[in-house]
Design an enzyme around this catalytic site. Structure first.
Site, PDB file in Angstrom:
ATOM      1  N   GLU A 170       0.750  -8.548   1.805  1.00  7.17           N
ATOM      2  CA  GLU A 170       0.635  -7.747   3.034  1.00  7.17           C
ATOM      3  C   GLU A 170       1.081  -8.565   4.228  1.00  7.17           C
ATOM      4  O   GLU A 170       0.628  -9.688   4.418  1.00  7.17           O
ATOM      5  CB  GLU A 170      -0.805  -7.276   3.241  1.00  7.17           C
ATOM      6  CG  GLU A 170      -1.167  -6.110   2.342  1.00  7.17           C
ATOM      7  CD  GLU A 170      -2.563  -5.553   2.591  1.00  7.17           C
ATOM      8  OE1 GLU A 170      -3.258  -6.064   3.472  1.00  7.17           O
ATOM      9  OE2 GLU A 170      -2.941  -4.618   1.866  1.00  7.17           O
TER      10      GLU A 170
ATOM     11  N   ASN B  64      -1.313   5.338   3.214  1.00  4.47           N
ATOM     12  CA  ASN B  64      -1.507   6.045   1.945  1.00  4.47           C
ATOM     13  C   ASN B  64      -2.743   6.922   2.060  1.00  4.47           C
ATOM     14  O   ASN B  64      -3.792   6.462   2.507  1.00  4.47           O
ATOM     15  CB  ASN B  64      -1.672   4.974   0.834  1.00  4.47           C
ATOM     16  CG  ASN B  64      -1.808   5.602  -0.539  1.00  4.47           C
ATOM     17  OD1 ASN B  64      -1.813   6.817  -0.682  1.00  4.47           O
ATOM     18  ND2 ASN B  64      -1.926   4.753  -1.548  1.00  4.47           N
TER      19      ASN B  64
ATOM     20  N   GLY C 154      -0.819  -5.559  -3.029  1.00  4.33           N
ATOM     21  CA  GLY C 154       0.352  -6.434  -2.992  1.00  4.33           C
ATOM     22  C   GLY C 154       0.342  -7.286  -1.735  1.00  4.33           C
ATOM     23  O   GLY C 154      -0.577  -7.221  -0.927  1.00  4.33           O
TER      24      GLY C 154
ATOM     25  N   SER D 153       0.838  -1.193   0.000  1.00  5.05           N
ATOM     26  CA  SER D 153       0.000   0.000   0.000  1.00  5.05           C
ATOM     27  C   SER D 153       0.882   1.255   0.000  1.00  5.05           C
ATOM     28  O   SER D 153       1.798   1.365   0.804  1.00  5.05           O
ATOM     29  CB  SER D 153      -0.881  -0.028   1.237  1.00  5.05           C
ATOM     30  OG  SER D 153      -1.650   1.127   1.256  1.00  5.05           O
ATOM     31  N   GLY D 154       0.600   2.152  -0.923  1.00  2.70           N
ATOM     32  CA  GLY D 154       1.375   3.403  -0.996  1.00  2.70           C
ATOM     33  C   GLY D 154       2.601   3.291  -1.877  1.00  2.70           C
ATOM     34  O   GLY D 154       3.366   4.250  -2.003  1.00  2.70           O
TER      35      GLY D 154
ATOM     36  N   THR E  45      -1.589   2.495  -8.085  1.00  3.94           N
ATOM     37  CA  THR E  45      -2.677   3.201  -8.775  1.00  3.94           C
ATOM     38  C   THR E  45      -2.099   4.282  -9.682  1.00  3.94           C
ATOM     39  O   THR E  45      -2.545   4.450 -10.825  1.00  3.94           O
ATOM     40  CB  THR E  45      -3.644   3.807  -7.738  1.00  3.94           C
ATOM     41  OG1 THR E  45      -4.031   2.753  -6.860  1.00  3.94           O
ATOM     42  CG2 THR E  45      -4.852   4.401  -8.377  1.00  3.94           C
TER      43      THR E  45
ATOM     44  N   SER F 127      -5.492   5.420  -0.537  1.00  5.93           N
ATOM     45  CA  SER F 127      -5.298   3.970  -0.660  1.00  5.93           C
ATOM     46  C   SER F 127      -6.501   3.314  -1.339  1.00  5.93           C
ATOM     47  O   SER F 127      -7.653   3.562  -0.981  1.00  5.93           O
ATOM     48  CB  SER F 127      -5.095   3.400   0.738  1.00  5.93           C
ATOM     49  OG  SER F 127      -4.897   2.034   0.649  1.00  5.93           O
ATOM     50  N   SER F 128      -6.210   2.490  -2.338  1.00  2.00           N
ATOM     51  CA  SER F 128      -7.309   1.755  -3.005  1.00  2.00           C
ATOM     52  C   SER F 128      -7.721   0.628  -2.059  1.00  2.00           C
ATOM     53  O   SER F 128      -6.892  -0.176  -1.663  1.00  2.00           O
ATOM     54  CB  SER F 128      -6.837   1.135  -4.313  1.00  2.00           C
ATOM     55  OG  SER F 128      -5.994   2.026  -4.989  1.00  2.00           O
TER      56      SER F 128
HETATM   57  N1  LIG Z   1       5.228   7.994 -10.003  1.00  2.00           N
HETATM   58  C1  LIG Z   1       4.867   8.765  -9.017  1.00  2.00           C
HETATM   59  N2  LIG Z   1       5.217  10.042  -9.024  1.00  2.00           N
HETATM   60  C2  LIG Z   1       4.867  10.848  -8.011  1.00  2.00           C
HETATM   61  N3  LIG Z   1       4.183  10.475  -6.938  1.00  2.00           N
HETATM   62  C3  LIG Z   1       3.790   9.201  -6.866  1.00  2.00           C
HETATM   63  C4  LIG Z   1       4.114   8.293  -7.907  1.00  2.00           C
HETATM   64  N4  LIG Z   1       3.613   7.106  -7.556  1.00  2.00           N
HETATM   65  C5  LIG Z   1       2.995   7.273  -6.364  1.00  2.00           C
HETATM   66  N5  LIG Z   1       3.095   8.536  -5.956  1.00  2.00           N
HETATM   67  C6  LIG Z   1       2.584   9.096  -4.683  1.00  2.00           C
HETATM   68  O1  LIG Z   1       2.341   8.069  -3.793  1.00  2.00           O
HETATM   69  C7  LIG Z   1       0.968   8.065  -3.375  1.00  2.00           C
HETATM   70  C8  LIG Z   1       0.474   6.635  -3.272  1.00  2.00           C
HETATM   71  O2  LIG Z   1       0.404   6.066  -4.514  1.00  2.00           O
HETATM   72  P1  LIG Z   1      -0.753   5.056  -4.925  1.00  2.00           P
HETATM   73  O3  LIG Z   1      -2.069   5.536  -4.461  1.00  2.00           O
HETATM   74  O4  LIG Z   1      -0.588   4.782  -6.349  1.00  2.00           O
HETATM   75  O5  LIG Z   1      -0.328   3.819  -4.071  1.00  2.00           O
HETATM   76  P2  LIG Z   1      -0.939   2.386  -4.196  1.00  2.00           P
HETATM   77  O6  LIG Z   1       0.194   1.458  -4.443  1.00  2.00           O
HETATM   78  O7  LIG Z   1      -2.029   2.378  -5.166  1.00  2.00           O
HETATM   79  O8  LIG Z   1      -1.456   2.178  -2.744  1.00  2.00           O
HETATM   80  P3  LIG Z   1      -2.698   1.357  -2.286  1.00  2.00           P
HETATM   81  O9  LIG Z   1      -2.329  -0.080  -2.364  1.00  2.00           O
HETATM   82  O10 LIG Z   1      -2.912   1.817  -0.904  1.00  2.00           O
HETATM   83  O11 LIG Z   1      -3.801   1.707  -3.196  1.00  2.00           O
HETATM   84  C9  LIG Z   1       0.253   8.829  -4.455  1.00  2.00           C
HETATM   85  O12 LIG Z   1      -0.888   9.459  -3.921  1.00  2.00           O
HETATM   86  C10 LIG Z   1       1.279   9.824  -4.904  1.00  2.00           C
HETATM   87  O13 LIG Z   1       1.254  10.924  -4.011  1.00  2.00           O
HETATM   88 MG   LIG Z   2      -3.972   2.184  -5.122  1.00  2.00          MG
END
Ligand SMILES: Nc1ncnc2c1ncn2[C@@H]1O[C@H](COP(=O)(O)OP(=O)(O)OP(=O)(O)O)[C@@H](O)[C@H]1O
Ligand SMILES: [Mg+2]
Length: 1107
Positions: free
Chosen positions: A421, A189, A419, A139-140, A144, A192-193
């Protein structure tokens, strides 16, 4: 530049025959500077972990860290992209970057998510291979964001057009809607999705998007009713309360204050940097673009409002009826509003919260709910409402973005799934999630190895067995239909009798005890009996990525996911069409006594479908890594990353990839990249690329086991061989660069020189022209000046001549006129009356003058010069004539008078005149002398016989002979002496005897001094040193002083030709013997007589008193 390239070619040909050996060398091509780059260029660390040498966890992390520190967040493992979340916006997603990566080979540029997206899109479009992009990470970690980047890249590079753009827009706009309803702020996050998402994007044969299908997995619905500390509910609740207008809130019977709702945690209701109100507008806008009708959007919000309000329903215990606890709704107001919103009969819903009806075949048993059960029912209803609404939303979006055509489609799937956990407390959800990841890993291994193997076969390379860990055994432990953990859980849930989490654990302890990857304290196998790290209520699974301990508590309930039928029936009875549709099982007509499938089995089925789906596609992996827990940029926490690398199995990943050969490359690009290392292949290889590479490698003498030649690719076993190649290339490039630089500099300087030379000639020509022009102008203007001067001069000359001529003519005319005039006047003057006056005047004047002269003749005075008479003037106008006449007359009579003089008399007068000039107005004695005639010889020496001797002694003519008084030098007394002046001498003789006492030559007399008064004293100064001067100067007194002085003066002048100095002063010095004596003339007393007396006063003074 072209010229330079030609020169460069010449020089290279001259300098290195091998370079110039190929006449077909296309210098024009070089001129275009189409340089092929490679991932290996300007690498920070290594861009591909496959090339890491040596490979270990530390080197792996170090490489990631090094790249992360240089803002290189992407790294490859073969075709897998590792993405490290930068937590800051990097300038690497611009439209220019999209263009950079567009249509470029995967390894051509530095690692990037766009390279993977491009590769996937192009093999989908060009090779007709369906693609899936699997994004995993904790997560984070940025899954996404990565999925959105992939979608936006594909949207940017695929076809354009109004229809296509609309599809693209709908696909992209589905994200904000799903994120609002499915994402929440967690401690890990802020966005977070809370659900798994798989989206199939469909394309036509040209690669234009047609539509898409979204699948969602396991929404974390427990969040609706309760959120862990520091987290919040799904975004939509906050967005609605913050962003809705007052009117909308009123319609939904909501209040803006978050604290009014029990389901909304308050401690982190506001998220930093997130504007819920603005996001609400974005969501509504996105819903509109995706295709939601207004009433649909309104219905969705009504359901959200109902869920919020459900949380506010509270129960209180009621009296026991028939020995059972009953509960009652505390405040029915909220219930009433929910019913108004949803169109449910209030009594129906109230009853559903109080009773539970169990139907079995024909039997129907109703039991009352106690307070705890009522709360459970309320929360179950809220969770179900929300999760069903979410599924409905996904379906509704799918309906909108569904491809409108039935033609065969190419598909690109994007999987953004949670992913692996490992938390401190892992429950049912983590179990399910980790199961999903095990499946994905399996697919990854299968596909990677399969691909590797296929490539070896395709390339005709011998396949060597690769030793790797196959996690199928773990998948089997979980999903096996007979003794898998999920099957056991289902069995336990369906079993009659008391079912608890502990009975489930017992079952596992029995069934899975012997499984290698299952660990439990109480399992039949006594291996873990003493493992205190494993509590009794837990079991542990050795996942491929690490061991995870699960708490069994809640497994049964969560798997059951029970919603009392009364509630679903009540919901179905709602007049709100959306709510009614969400609960189809509530329809009594379709009553189904079968238990609904458990959450576990549902998930297993959907994962199985997903896996099937993925297996048919070409996988592309994006492994996301979170560098720190603080959501902060620039921090790279080694331990955290190490943990992720382990459970993502990335080292495993590299090893599988490197199992046979670490690096492979098609012959053409390989030859292109390294051809400069051999004289035979540089600059151009004529034969097939493979032969060229063979020649190259043979020449470089690498050990033969280090590389293999496939059909279309060269395979390099160890990264160090590749690095050696790269090193050689780099050195060779440096040499080549120097050569090019050298030639370029030469060319540049020569070009510059030629340009300067040319410019110099141009400048010189221009300058010469300019100076000649200037000179010419000068000459021209000078010529004009000279010309004008000459013309002027000529003109003036002509003018002068003409003027002169004219003047002459005029003069002639004037003279002639005057002449004529004169002639005429002369001829006719006598006839002029005007002349009469003048004539009369002249006549009269003549007569008067005549008369004047005649009268003057008669009135003439005497001829005596001293006669002052003169007749009076008759006419005034004759005044000047009269005076002039008088003067002329006087002069004439004087002349007449003078003419009568004898020579002797004349001499006397001359002397008198001389005396006058010398003494007049100077000496008071002078006037008395004027009347005395100068006789000279007063003493007649020749007649007196006593002076006979004296007379004989003097031969010269005697000018003065007189008796004078000589003043005694000593006492001032006077003694008589005869004073004789001859032509040459001055003589003093005794008066009695006539004896000469002194004789002074006139030349020795220097001066004669006398007073201005009426006395006869005078001093004769003698020349100092002369013979006569021995006794000093003489001081005399005479009655004929004036005459004596005058004669002395005249005689001296005629004899010595020098004027005798005559000093007239009342005080003068005389030299007596040695003394200088002052002779002073003072006013004498009348008593002493009228004769001046002389008295020696002292040595220095001799006083003469003058009466
Ligand atoms: N390539 C990137 N460039 C800039 N910031 C990023 C990038 N990837 C992620 N982030 C930052 O990290 C934060 C978390 O990313 P994201 O929501 O994609 O995580 P996630 O893997 O989908 O988490 P979760 O599993 O909780 O959904 C985003 O809100 C953004 O602020
Ligand atoms: Mg996500």
């Amino acid at each position: 530049m072209m010229a330079f390239m030609m020169r460069l070619k010449d020089r290279v040909e001259n300098m290195d025959c091998s370079l110039a050996s190929d006449p077909a060398l296309d210098w024009r091509g070089m001129a275009k500077m189409e340089v092929k780059t490679s991932l290996l260029d300007n690498m920070i660390g290594v861009g591909d972990m496959v090339l890491l040498e040596p490979l270990s966890e530390e080197t792996f992390i170090d490489n990631l860290k090094k790249r992360f520190d240089h803002s290189e967040i992407y790294t490859y493992i073969g075709s897998v992209v590792i993405s490290v979340n930068p937590y800051r916006s990097l300038p690497i997603y611009s439209p220019e970057k999209v263009e950079d990566y567009r249509n470029r080979n995967f390894y051509e540029l530095s690692p990037h998510i766009f390279a993977l997206s491009d590769e996937a899109y192009r093999s989908l479009r060009d090779q007709d291979k369906d693609q899936c992009i699997l994004i995993t990470g904790e997560s984070g970690a940025g899954k996404t964001e990565a999925s959105k980047l992939v979608m936006s890249y594909v949207a940017a590079v695929c076809g354009k057009g109004a229809e296509v753009n609309q599809v693209k827009e709908q696909l992209l706009q589905s994200n904000p809607v799903l994120e609002a309803f499915g994402n929440a702020k967690t401690v890990r996050n802020d966005n977070s999705s809370r659900f798994g998402k798989y989206m199939d994007i469909e394309f036509d044969f040209k690669g234009d998007p047609l539509g898409g299908v979204i699948s969602n997995y396991l929404l974390e619905k427990s969040r609706v009713v309760k959120q862990p500390r520091g987290e919040r509910n799904f975004h939509i609740f906050y967005q609605l309360l913050s962003g809705a207008s007052e009117d909308l809130l009123h319609k939904l019977k909501l209040e803006r204050d978050f604290s009014r709702y029990n389901y909304l945690s308050l401690d982190s209701a506001k998220v930093n940097g997130v504007d819920d109100a603005a996001n609400f507008r974005t969501v509504r806008n996105a819903m509109q673009i995706v295709g939601f009708m207004d009433h649909e959007a309104q219905s969705v919000l009504e359901v959200i409002a109902a869920v919020l309000k459900l949380g506010n329903i509270e129960f209180k215990p009621e009296s026991r009826v028939n020995g059972l606890d009953e509960s009652k709704i505390k405040d029915k107001n909220e219930l009433k509003e929910i019913c108004e919103l949803t169109g449910i009969d209030q009594s129906v819903l109230e009853r559903a919260f109080s009773f539970r009806t169990v139907e079995a075949k024909q039997e129907k048993v109703s039991t009352t709910l106690n307070v705890a059960q009522a709360y459970y029912a309320r929360d179950a209803l809220a969770k179900n409402l929300y999760s069903r609404l979410f599924s409905w939303l996904v379906n509704r979006i799918n309906e909108s973005i569904k491809a409108q055509t039935k033609v065969r489609k190419k598909v690109m799937g994007v999987l953004d799934i949670y992913g692996f956990e490992i938390f401190e407390d892992n429950s049912f959800e983590q179990f399910i999630i980790n199961y999903c990841n095990e499946k994905l890993q399996q697919i990854f291994i299968e596909l990677t190895l399969k691909e590797e193997q296929e490539e070896y076969i395709r390339e005709d390379i011998e396949w060597t067995h690769i030793d790797y860990f196959n996690n199928a055994i773990i998948c089997d432990l979980i999903e096996n239909n007979t003794n898998g953990i999920l099957a056991m859980l289902d069995e336990e849930c369906l079993r009659p009798g008391t079912v608890t989490d502990d009975t489930f654990l017992e079952k596992l302890n029995q069934v899975c005890a012997t499984h290698q990857h299952f660990e439990s304290r109480m399992s039949k196998c006594s291996r873990f009996l003493n493992d205190t790290s494993l509590p009794h209520s837990c079991f542990r699974i050795q996942h491929y990525a690490g061991k995870v301990m699960y708490q069994v508590e809640g497994f049964v309930d969560k798997n059951n996911d029970l919603l009392y039928r009364d509630l679903s029936q009540a919901m179905w009875k709602a007049s709100h069409s959306l709510i009614k549709a969400l609960f189809p099982e509530g329809n009594p007509a379709k009553i189904n006594l079968k238990r609904p499938p458990t959450a576990g089995s549902q998930f297993k089925a959907s994962v199985a479908t997903l896996m099937k789906n993925l297996q048919t596609k070409n996988p592309n992996y994006i492994r996301c890594i979170k560098p720190n827990d603080k959501k902060a940029a620039h921090i790279f926490n080694d331990a955290l990353v190490c943990h992720q690398i382990r459970y993502l199995g990335l080292l495993e990943n590299v090893r599988v990839r490197r199992a046979g050969y670490a690096f492979r490359q098609a012959y053409e690009p390989c030859l292109e990249r390294y051809k400069m290392l051999s004289k035979q292949t540089w600059p151009h290889w004529k034969g097939p690329a493979r032969a060229g590479v063979e020649v190259l490698f043979n020449e470089l003498e690498f050990p033969v086991e280090e590389y293999s030649f496939g059909r279309s690719k060269i395979f390099i076993r160890n990264p160090r061989t590749l690095f050696k190649l790269e090193d050689l290339r780099k050195r060779r490039l440096e040499d080549l660069a120097t050569l090019i630089q050298k030639i370029f500099r030469g060319w540049k300087c020569r070009t510059h020189f030629l340009l300067m030379k040319k410019s110099q000639i141009v400048i010189a020509a221009w300058y010469r022209r300019y100076s000649q022009q200037k000179k010419y102008q000068q000459i021209k203007s000078s010529a004009i000046v000279i010309q004008s001067f000459i013309r002027g001069w000529k003109a003036r000359k002509i003018l002068r001549e003409l003027k002169h001529k004219k003047r002459c003519q005029e003069a002639v005319t004037t003279i002639a006129a005057f002449w004529h005039g004169t002639q005429v006047r002369r001829e006719y003057r006598k006839f002029f009356r005007a002349n009469a006056g003048k004539k009369i005047y002249e006549f009269t004047l003549q007569r008067i003058v005549q008369k004047y002269f005649l009268e003057m003749k008669n009135k003439m005075p005497s001829l005596s010069p001293i006669d002052k008479n003169w007749p009076a003037r008759p006419y005034l106008f004759l005044d000047s004539t009269h005076k002039e006449l008088k003067r002329i007359f006087h002069l004439w009579r004087c002349k007449k008078y003078r003419d009568q003089f004898t020579d002797q008399r004349k001499l006397i007068y001359e002397e008198k005149l001389e005396a006058s000039e010398l003494f007049k107005d100077k000496k008071a004695l002078y006037p008395s002398s004027v009347g005395q005639p100068f006789q000279g010889a007063y003493l007649e020496i020749s007649k007196d016989p006593k002076y006979k001797k004296l007379k004989d002694a003097i031969e010269e003519k005697i000018i003065i002979a007189e008796v004078v008084n000589k003043v005694n030098r000593a006492n001032g007394k006077c003694a008589s002496r005869i004073f004789l002046l001859t032509n040459n001498n001055l003589l003093l003789a005794d008066q009695k005897s006539g004896h000469i006492k002194s004789e002074v030559p006139l030349g020795d007399v220097t001066k004669v001094s006398m007073s201005s008064q009426n006395d006869g004293f005078f001093a004769v100064h003698l020349k100092e040193g002369s013979g006569a001067a021995s006794k000093g100067d003489f001081l005399f007194s005479s009655d004929h002083l004036i005459e004596m002085a005058t004669k002395l003066y005249r005689t001296t002048l005629s004899q010595t030709k020098q004027k005798l100095n005559i000093e007239i002063s009342d005080e003068f010095l005389v030299q007596f013997r040695q003394d200088k004596v002052c002779v002073k003339f003072i006013q004498g007393n009348q008593k002493n007589g009228s004769v001046p007396t002389c008295k020696r006063k002292n040595n220095r003074l001799l006083e003469v008193a003058v009466p």
